[in-house]
Design an enzyme around this catalytic site. Structure first.
Site, short mmCIF file in Angstrom:
data_model
loop_
_atom_site.label_atom_id
_atom_site.label_comp_id
_atom_site.label_asym_id
_atom_site.label_seq_id
_atom_site.Cartn_x
_atom_site.Cartn_y
_atom_site.Cartn_z
N ASP A 184 0.85 -1.18 0.00
CA ASP A 184 0.00 0.00 0.00
C ASP A 184 0.89 1.24 0.00
OD1 ASP A 184 -1.83 2.04 0.83
OD2 ASP A 184 -3.15 0.40 1.48
N LYS A 224 1.14 13.49 -17.53
CA LYS A 224 0.14 14.54 -17.67
C LYS A 224 -1.26 13.97 -17.40
CE LYS A 224 -2.33 13.78 -20.69
NZ LYS A 224 -3.07 12.86 -21.55
N LYS A 233 7.18 11.88 -29.86
CA LYS A 233 6.85 11.46 -31.23
C LYS A 233 7.80 12.15 -32.20
CE LYS A 233 1.93 10.69 -30.44
NZ LYS A 233 1.43 9.45 -31.01
N ASP A 288 -7.26 16.59 -21.34
CA ASP A 288 -6.61 15.32 -21.73
C ASP A 288 -5.59 15.54 -22.85
OD1 ASP A 288 -6.21 12.52 -21.68
OD2 ASP A 288 -7.62 12.21 -23.33
N LYS A 346 -13.01 12.47 -29.55
CA LYS A 346 -13.18 11.01 -29.56
C LYS A 346 -14.39 10.70 -30.45
CE LYS A 346 -10.26 10.11 -26.05
NZ LYS A 346 -8.97 9.47 -26.31
N HIS A 350 3.82 12.55 -23.84
CA HIS A 350 4.44 11.61 -24.80
C HIS A 350 4.41 12.15 -26.22
CE1 HIS A 350 0.33 10.23 -25.65
NE2 HIS A 350 0.82 9.67 -26.73
N HIS A 353 -0.80 17.95 -25.23
CA HIS A 353 -0.29 17.46 -26.53
C HIS A 353 -0.41 18.53 -27.63
CE1 HIS A 353 -0.22 13.73 -24.51
NE2 HIS A 353 -1.32 13.20 -24.94
N GLU A 366 -9.84 10.99 -33.21
CA GLU A 366 -9.73 9.58 -32.84
C GLU A 366 -11.06 8.91 -33.15
OE1 GLU A 366 -6.45 9.42 -29.33
OE2 GLU A 366 -8.38 10.26 -28.74
C1 BG6 Z 1 -3.26 10.25 -24.19
C2 BG6 Z 1 -4.71 10.56 -23.92
O1 BG6 Z 1 -2.43 11.14 -23.50
O2 BG6 Z 1 -3.01 10.36 -25.59
C3 BG6 Z 1 -5.62 9.66 -24.74
O3 BG6 Z 1 -4.97 10.38 -22.53
C4 BG6 Z 1 -5.25 9.71 -26.20
O4 BG6 Z 1 -6.98 10.02 -24.55
C5 BG6 Z 1 -3.76 9.46 -26.38
O5 BG6 Z 1 -6.01 8.71 -26.90
C6 BG6 Z 1 -3.32 9.62 -27.82
O6 BG6 Z 1 -1.99 9.27 -27.95
P1 BG6 Z 1 -1.45 8.49 -29.21
O7 BG6 Z 1 0.01 8.35 -28.99
O8 BG6 Z 1 -2.17 7.20 -29.26
O9 BG6 Z 1 -1.80 9.37 -30.37
#
Ligand code: BG6
Length: 457
Positions: free
Chosen positions: A85, A138, A172, A225, A316, A168, A230, A206
């Protein structure tokens, strides 16, 4: 300034979703490339043992990218597991034991942000933070005040140069290539400004919903998000001034500067949407007002960009999965009457394929007619290319901060979106597989309309 290489990787949330989808595949890829040679200690509260964690890693890799037997064996040899924990000091004492002589561990908090404070405090008490760095995911906070609080918590234990905030998207390659392309070529700079550019559109579409992440997503929404992090990173790479040097601080200084020039978003320049059916998802409130789609217009109030509208759209359950930027130039001032000339443009596609294209007008083979053509460079990332998570984890362990968000940047980004998040603008419904609510066409519409990317079957 870089710091030394970590000599252990500790990842909290080892049995969780992020580890399953992203971290194990990244670790196997690092092992395959010979970039992982330190103990990897998973921590979670699942009542598991090391064999169960290895089985989880196996399962994760089967579903996400496949097993590479040699790399998987290497990873299994490095893997350790601490079960317990996060409230219990004993968990962290066991971790201290596992760390053994490792004096520069990297602690990766792949856990809900509400737990960050507690884990950091426990790490410090157990003597796991001297010489250590922390890697966090994030969104960093929920709004500006909570981001500042989170930062206070982290700075209570870690120095800024040992805090690695993962976005992330920065890992890329095509996102990084925007900077490279801009500053490694001489022809772009003369027209990369308000005198020639009419507007910029950034779309992150997406074609899937929230994939079982209702509990997380319903506390977050599209702006928190992916837009605040991003897509603002993409925006910053497109618009920042050339850094004076290529070290991480010089690059990050320019990114902060461009965000500083963006006034807070005006609620009238934002349309939020929610796909029909979202409220039936597990973990989502039946009357949820959280957006699964956002379209917004902003400005950069700088010498280079004033007056150029920037449009950002993310959602989405849209018709395709694709992230793409369209930079449109002004209409050519031409003497060619009677031709259907289009404004030139520059198109960067980040995913699924990587494309760089210029839209031009040329004479068509038929007499007295023209056509639009694209000069195009494109490729599909191969299996051997580094994935974003592999790159950011490797860089964090190596101590290179270039691909991580600095605190002042994060706070600027919240400053821009906070007014809209606070006001709670209306959420309009849209059909799954459509391009969002029709209110977008009425309120946030680039001249010439939105460019809807298409993806070959
Ligand atoms: C994430 C989000 O940080 O990035 C997701 O929380 C999103 O909602 C994703 O789908 C997209 O990342 P990638 O690398 O799949 O384009």
């Amino acid at each position: 300034m870089s710091i030394s290489h970590s000599n252990a990787l500790v990842f909290f949330g080892a049995t969780g979703d992020l580890a399953y989808k992203k971290i194990f595949p990244a670790l196997q890829a690092m092992a395959k490339r010979g970039h992982l040679n330190v103990p990897v200690i998973g921590v979670a509260k699942a009542g598991w043992n090391l064999d169960q964690l290895r089985a989880r890693a196996h399962d994760s890799l089967e579903k996400h990218g496949g097993i590479n037997p040699a790399a998987f064996e290497k990873l299994c040899g490095l893997l350790r597991y601490v079960d317990g924990d996060y409230k219990e000091p004993a968990t962290f004492q066991s971790l201290r034991k596992e760390l053994g002589s490792a004096q520069q561990p990297a602690h990766y908090l792949a856990i809900p942000p509400v737990l960050f404070g507690m884990v950091v405090e426990q790490l410090a008490k157990a003597g796991c933070t001297n010489g250590a760095r922390v890697i966090i995911e994030k969104p960093f906070g929920h709004d500006l005040p909570s981001a500042q609080n989170l930062n206070q918590t982290l700075l209570g234990t870690f120095d800024e140069k040992t805090i690695f905030r993962i976005d992330h998207y920065l890992g890329k390659r095509p996102v990084h290539n925007m900077l490279f392309f801009r500053f490694a070529n001489a022809f772009l700079e003369p027209f990369w400004n308000r005198n020639h550019i009419e507007s910029v559109q950034i779309t992150m579409a997406e074609d899937f919903g929230i994939q079982g992440r209702g509990a997380f997503y319903d506390q977050t929404g599209a702006i928190r998000d992916v837009v605040q992090n991003h897509l603002f990173q993409v925006l910053a790479n497109l618009t920042m001034e050339p850094p004076v040097r290529t070290d991480s601080e010089s690059i990050r200084d320019e990114k902060v500067k461009v965000l500083r020039a963006i006034p807070p978003l005006e609620p009238r320049n934002v349309v939020r949407g929610q796909f029909r059916g979202y409220r039936n998802e597990n973990g989502v409130a039946p009357n949820s007002q959280v957006e699964t789609f956002a379209a917004l217009q902003l400005e950069i109030d700088s010498w280079r960009w004033r007056g150029v509208p920037f449009y950002i759209r993310a959602g989405k359950s849209l018709p395709v999965t694709c992230t793409e930027v369209l930079v449109q130039l002004h209409q050519p001032p031409t003497m060619y009457q009677g031709f259907d000339l289009k404004p030139n443009y520059c198109r960067f596609r980040i995913s699924p394929d990587v494309t760089l294209a210029f839209g031009l007008n040329v004479l068509a083979p038929a007499e007295d007619s023209d056509e639009s053509v694209e000069l195009l460079a494109s490729h599909h990332p191969g299996a051997d290319e580094m994935d974003a998570y592999e790159r950011v984890l490797g860089d964090a362990m190596a101590g290179d901060a270039s691909l991580f968000a600095r605190e002042d940047y994060v706070e600027e980004a919240w400053r821009i979106v906070d007014p809209v998040l606070k006001v709670g603008t209306p959420v309009y419904g849209y059909e799954p597989s459509s391009w969002g609510p029709r209110e977008v066409e009425e309120r946030v519409l680039p001249v010439g309309g939105w460019h809807n990317p298409t993806v070959a079957g």
